[in-house]
Design a protein around this motif. Sequence first.
Motif, PDB file in Angstrom:
ATOM      1  N   ASN A 128       0.873  -1.341  -0.209  1.00 45.78           N
ATOM      2  CA  ASN A 128      -0.078   0.083  -0.013  1.00 45.78           C
ATOM      3  C   ASN A 128       0.876   1.394  -0.053  1.00 45.78           C
ATOM      4  OD1 ASN A 128      -2.380  -1.595  -0.041  1.00 45.78           O
ATOM      5  ND2 ASN A 128      -2.382  -1.537   2.188  1.00 45.78           N
ATOM      6  N   VAL A 129       1.869   1.253   0.804  1.00 45.53           N
ATOM      7  CA  VAL A 129       2.697   2.388   0.932  1.00 45.53           C
ATOM      8  C   VAL A 129       3.542   2.637  -0.499  1.00 45.53           C
ATOM      9  CG1 VAL A 129       5.165   3.223   1.945  1.00 45.53           C
ATOM     10  CG2 VAL A 129       3.307   2.455   3.231  1.00 45.53           C
ATOM     11  N   ALA A 130       3.927   1.594  -1.079  1.00 46.61           N
ATOM     12  CA  ALA A 130       4.530   1.759  -2.341  1.00 46.61           C
ATOM     13  C   ALA A 130       3.613   2.329  -3.510  1.00 46.61           C
ATOM     14  CB  ALA A 130       5.119   0.322  -3.094  1.00 46.61           C
ATOM     15  N   SER A 131       2.223   1.686  -3.520  1.00 45.87           N
ATOM     16  CA  SER A 131       1.232   2.050  -4.409  1.00 45.87           C
ATOM     17  C   SER A 131       1.013   3.553  -4.111  1.00 45.87           C
ATOM     18  CB  SER A 131       0.052   1.159  -4.222  1.00 45.87           C
ATOM     19  OG  SER A 131      -1.113   1.570  -5.209  1.00 45.87           O
ATOM     20  N   LEU A 132       0.642   4.018  -2.890  1.00 45.57           N
ATOM     21  CA  LEU A 132       0.259   5.345  -2.702  1.00 45.57           C
ATOM     22  C   LEU A 132       1.484   6.435  -3.023  1.00 45.57           C
ATOM     23  CD1 LEU A 132      -1.557   4.712   0.667  1.00 45.57           C
ATOM     24  CD2 LEU A 132      -2.553   5.620  -1.200  1.00 45.57           C
ATOM     25  N   ALA A 154      -5.505  22.924 -10.730  1.00 49.81           N
ATOM     26  CA  ALA A 154      -6.664  22.820 -10.438  1.00 49.81           C
ATOM     27  C   ALA A 154      -6.985  22.492  -8.790  1.00 49.81           C
ATOM     28  CB  ALA A 154      -7.265  21.969 -11.094  1.00 49.81           C
ATOM     29  N   GLU A 155      -7.884  23.067  -8.158  1.00 53.12           N
ATOM     30  CA  GLU A 155      -8.329  22.821  -6.812  1.00 53.12           C
ATOM     31  C   GLU A 155      -8.433  21.412  -6.530  1.00 53.12           C
ATOM     32  OE1 GLU A 155      -8.891  22.978  -2.733  1.00 53.12           O
ATOM     33  OE2 GLU A 155      -8.081  24.383  -4.200  1.00 53.12           O
ATOM     34  N   LYS A 156      -9.177  20.540  -7.381  1.00 51.41           N
ATOM     35  CA  LYS A 156      -9.159  19.078  -7.206  1.00 51.41           C
ATOM     36  C   LYS A 156      -8.138  18.330  -7.190  1.00 51.41           C
ATOM     37  CE  LYS A 156     -11.705  15.239  -9.143  1.00 51.41           C
ATOM     38  NZ  LYS A 156     -10.736  14.293  -8.918  1.00 51.41           N
ATOM     39  N   LEU A 157      -6.954  18.772  -8.292  1.00 52.54           N
ATOM     40  CA  LEU A 157      -5.662  18.444  -8.246  1.00 52.54           C
ATOM     41  C   LEU A 157      -5.017  18.487  -6.946  1.00 52.54           C
ATOM     42  CD1 LEU A 157      -3.442  16.664  -9.686  1.00 52.54           C
ATOM     43  CD2 LEU A 157      -2.787  18.835 -10.766  1.00 52.54           C
ATOM     44  N   ALA A 158      -5.013  19.426  -6.647  1.00 60.62           N
ATOM     45  CA  ALA A 158      -4.344  20.036  -5.083  1.00 60.62           C
ATOM     46  C   ALA A 158      -5.107  19.126  -3.970  1.00 60.62           C
ATOM     47  CB  ALA A 158      -4.810  21.557  -4.813  1.00 60.62           C
ATOM     48  N   ALA A 159      -6.286  19.123  -4.001  1.00 60.86           N
ATOM     49  CA  ALA A 159      -7.194  18.143  -2.962  1.00 60.86           C
ATOM     50  C   ALA A 159      -6.489  16.660  -3.050  1.00 60.86           C
ATOM     51  CB  ALA A 159      -8.386  18.295  -3.148  1.00 60.86           C
ATOM     52  N   ASP A 160      -6.511  16.068  -4.211  1.00 64.16           N
ATOM     53  CA  ASP A 160      -6.145  14.801  -4.346  1.00 64.16           C
ATOM     54  C   ASP A 160      -4.679  14.466  -3.922  1.00 64.16           C
ATOM     55  OD1 ASP A 160      -8.599  14.140  -5.507  1.00 64.16           O
ATOM     56  OD2 ASP A 160      -7.686  14.116  -7.837  1.00 64.16           O
ATOM     57  N   ILE A 161      -3.792  15.727  -3.906  1.00 61.67           N
ATOM     58  CA  ILE A 161      -2.481  15.545  -3.353  1.00 61.67           C
ATOM     59  C   ILE A 161      -2.482  15.500  -1.905  1.00 61.67           C
ATOM     60  CG2 ILE A 161      -0.303  16.915  -3.551  1.00 61.67           C
ATOM     61  CD1 ILE A 161      -0.697  17.657  -6.271  1.00 61.67           C
ATOM     62  N   ARG A 162      -3.279  16.389  -1.276  1.00 55.66           N
ATOM     63  CA  ARG A 162      -3.291  16.341   0.055  1.00 55.66           C
ATOM     64  C   ARG A 162      -4.037  15.106   0.491  1.00 55.66           C
ATOM     65  NH1 ARG A 162      -4.939  21.908  -1.121  1.00 55.66           N
ATOM     66  NH2 ARG A 162      -7.273  20.933  -1.218  1.00 55.66           N
ATOM     67  N   GLN A 163      -5.094  14.683  -0.035  1.00 49.30           N
ATOM     68  CA  GLN A 163      -5.417  13.454   0.427  1.00 49.30           C
ATOM     69  C   GLN A 163      -4.539  12.349   0.273  1.00 49.30           C
ATOM     70  OE1 GLN A 163      -8.894  12.006  -2.007  1.00 49.30           O
ATOM     71  NE2 GLN A 163      -9.771  10.714  -0.143  1.00 49.30           N
ATOM     72  N   ARG A 164      -3.943  12.163  -0.874  1.00 48.88           N
ATOM     73  CA  ARG A 164      -3.063  10.817  -1.036  1.00 48.88           C
ATOM     74  C   ARG A 164      -1.725  11.248  -0.289  1.00 48.88           C
ATOM     75  NH1 ARG A 164      -2.582   7.492  -5.390  1.00 48.88           N
ATOM     76  NH2 ARG A 164      -4.791   8.156  -5.776  1.00 48.88           N
ATOM     77  N   HIS A 165      -1.243  12.196   0.122  1.00 50.92           N
ATOM     78  CA  HIS A 165      -0.266  12.349   0.966  1.00 50.92           C
ATOM     79  C   HIS A 165      -0.688  11.988   2.561  1.00 50.92           C
ATOM     80  CE1 HIS A 165       2.632  14.866   3.531  1.00 50.92           C
ATOM     81  NE2 HIS A 165       3.501  14.111   2.837  1.00 50.92           N
ATOM     82  N   ALA A 166      -1.869  12.227   2.855  1.00 51.26           N
ATOM     83  CA  ALA A 166      -2.411  12.032   4.127  1.00 51.26           C
ATOM     84  C   ALA A 166      -2.714  10.329   4.393  1.00 51.26           C
ATOM     85  CB  ALA A 166      -3.901  12.507   4.554  1.00 51.26           C
ATOM     86  N   GLN A 167      -3.076   9.561   3.269  1.00 48.12           N
ATOM     87  CA  GLN A 167      -2.964   8.267   3.177  1.00 48.12           C
ATOM     88  C   GLN A 167      -1.648   7.611   3.208  1.00 48.12           C
ATOM     89  OE1 GLN A 167      -5.146   7.766  -0.482  1.00 48.12           O
ATOM     90  NE2 GLN A 167      -7.136   8.422   0.517  1.00 48.12           N
ATOM     91  N   LEU A 169       0.975   8.749   4.501  1.00 49.96           N
ATOM     92  CA  LEU A 169       1.519   8.833   5.844  1.00 49.96           C
ATOM     93  C   LEU A 169       0.740   7.881   6.945  1.00 49.96           C
ATOM     94  CD1 LEU A 169       1.533  12.774   6.547  1.00 49.96           C
ATOM     95  CD2 LEU A 169       3.541  11.128   6.192  1.00 49.96           C
ATOM     96  N   TYR A 170      -0.365   7.619   6.953  1.00 49.45           N
ATOM     97  CA  TYR A 170      -1.318   6.707   7.579  1.00 49.45           C
ATOM     98  C   TYR A 170      -0.437   5.431   7.460  1.00 49.45           C
ATOM     99  CZ  TYR A 170      -4.856   3.893   9.281  1.00 49.45           C
ATOM    100  OH  TYR A 170      -5.743   3.038   9.902  1.00 49.45           O
ATOM    101  N   HIS A 171      -0.413   4.990   6.295  1.00 51.85           N
ATOM    102  CA  HIS A 171       0.119   3.597   5.797  1.00 51.85           C
ATOM    103  C   HIS A 171       1.480   3.523   6.336  1.00 51.85           C
ATOM    104  CE1 HIS A 171      -3.713   1.868   4.024  1.00 51.85           C
ATOM    105  NE2 HIS A 171      -3.735   3.024   3.477  1.00 51.85           N
ATOM    106  N   GLN A 172       2.211   4.203   6.202  1.00 48.69           N
ATOM    107  CA  GLN A 172       3.522   4.111   6.630  1.00 48.69           C
ATOM    108  C   GLN A 172       3.679   4.023   8.162  1.00 48.69           C
ATOM    109  OE1 GLN A 172       5.228   8.020   5.133  1.00 48.69           O
ATOM    110  NE2 GLN A 172       6.166   6.958   3.525  1.00 48.69           N
ATOM    111  N   LEU A 173       2.638   4.793   8.740  1.00 49.07           N
ATOM    112  CA  LEU A 173       2.406   4.602  10.268  1.00 49.07           C
ATOM    113  C   LEU A 173       2.098   3.202  10.537  1.00 49.07           C
ATOM    114  CD1 LEU A 173       2.670   5.591  13.155  1.00 49.07           C
ATOM    115  CD2 LEU A 173       0.276   6.254  12.989  1.00 49.07           C
ATOM    116  N   LEU A 174       1.110   2.402   9.767  1.00 46.18           N
ATOM    117  CA  LEU A 174       0.724   0.978  10.066  1.00 46.18           C
ATOM    118  C   LEU A 174       1.750   0.167   9.755  1.00 46.18           C
ATOM    119  CD1 LEU A 174      -2.826   0.863   8.265  1.00 46.18           C
ATOM    120  CD2 LEU A 174      -2.174   0.639  10.670  1.00 46.18           C
TER     121      LEU A 174
END
Length: 214
Positions: A128-132, A154-167, A169-174
């Motif tokens: 999951n970390v590698a894929s994300l 675009a705002e959608k692209l910026a939002a996708d980047i923020r969401q993917r980055h948060a995901q 970090l979460y999976h790296q913690l897991l």
Amino acid sequence: MLAALVLLPAPAMAQQKAANKKLYCWDQDGQRVCADTLPAEAAGMARDEISASSGMRTGQVQRALTPEERAALAEEEQRRQLDAMAEETRRRTEQAMLITFQDENELRRVFSERVTLVENSIETARYNVASLREGLVTLLRTAAERELAGKPVAEKLAADIRQRHAQLLYHQLLQRNFERQRAALDGEIEATLERYRALKSGTTAAAPATAAAQ
């Protein structure tokens, strides 16, 4: 009750129907939208249900989870199961170690399922970390190319980047948590084996003393 409903005057029935009518309110594209029917595209969004007669909120529905959020919940549940299995294993080995296990090999088999589950969890987390990370790199590259071309991101692209980055970090913690569990499991297995050896040795030494006393 059926007779009462049949005899209920038409105006009263209309009032009752109006009193039960609901309004649905949700956020869409940065705006608050309310309607007396829920469109299909809003079915997965968080919304409030409001009484049309009183204007009071009567209910609230949370938004549908994304596939990533469902996966995160599943991984969290798996972590809880692993913790519960660890506690159960410790309880079993302490209560029935000498009675249940004839030798160390039998005791090791108790831990084999936990070892397999933790190692599988580590492999899943690494994937999951590698894929994300790969997906995030792609999104960042797209944003960089737009900026270099003098185009706005675009705002959608910026939002996708923020969401993917948060995901990510979460999976790296897991992944780090699962790897710590695996390292701790090795220590737990060795400590349990040492405890078993000590109990076994004590039992063996007590047997001749009991026989001599008799």
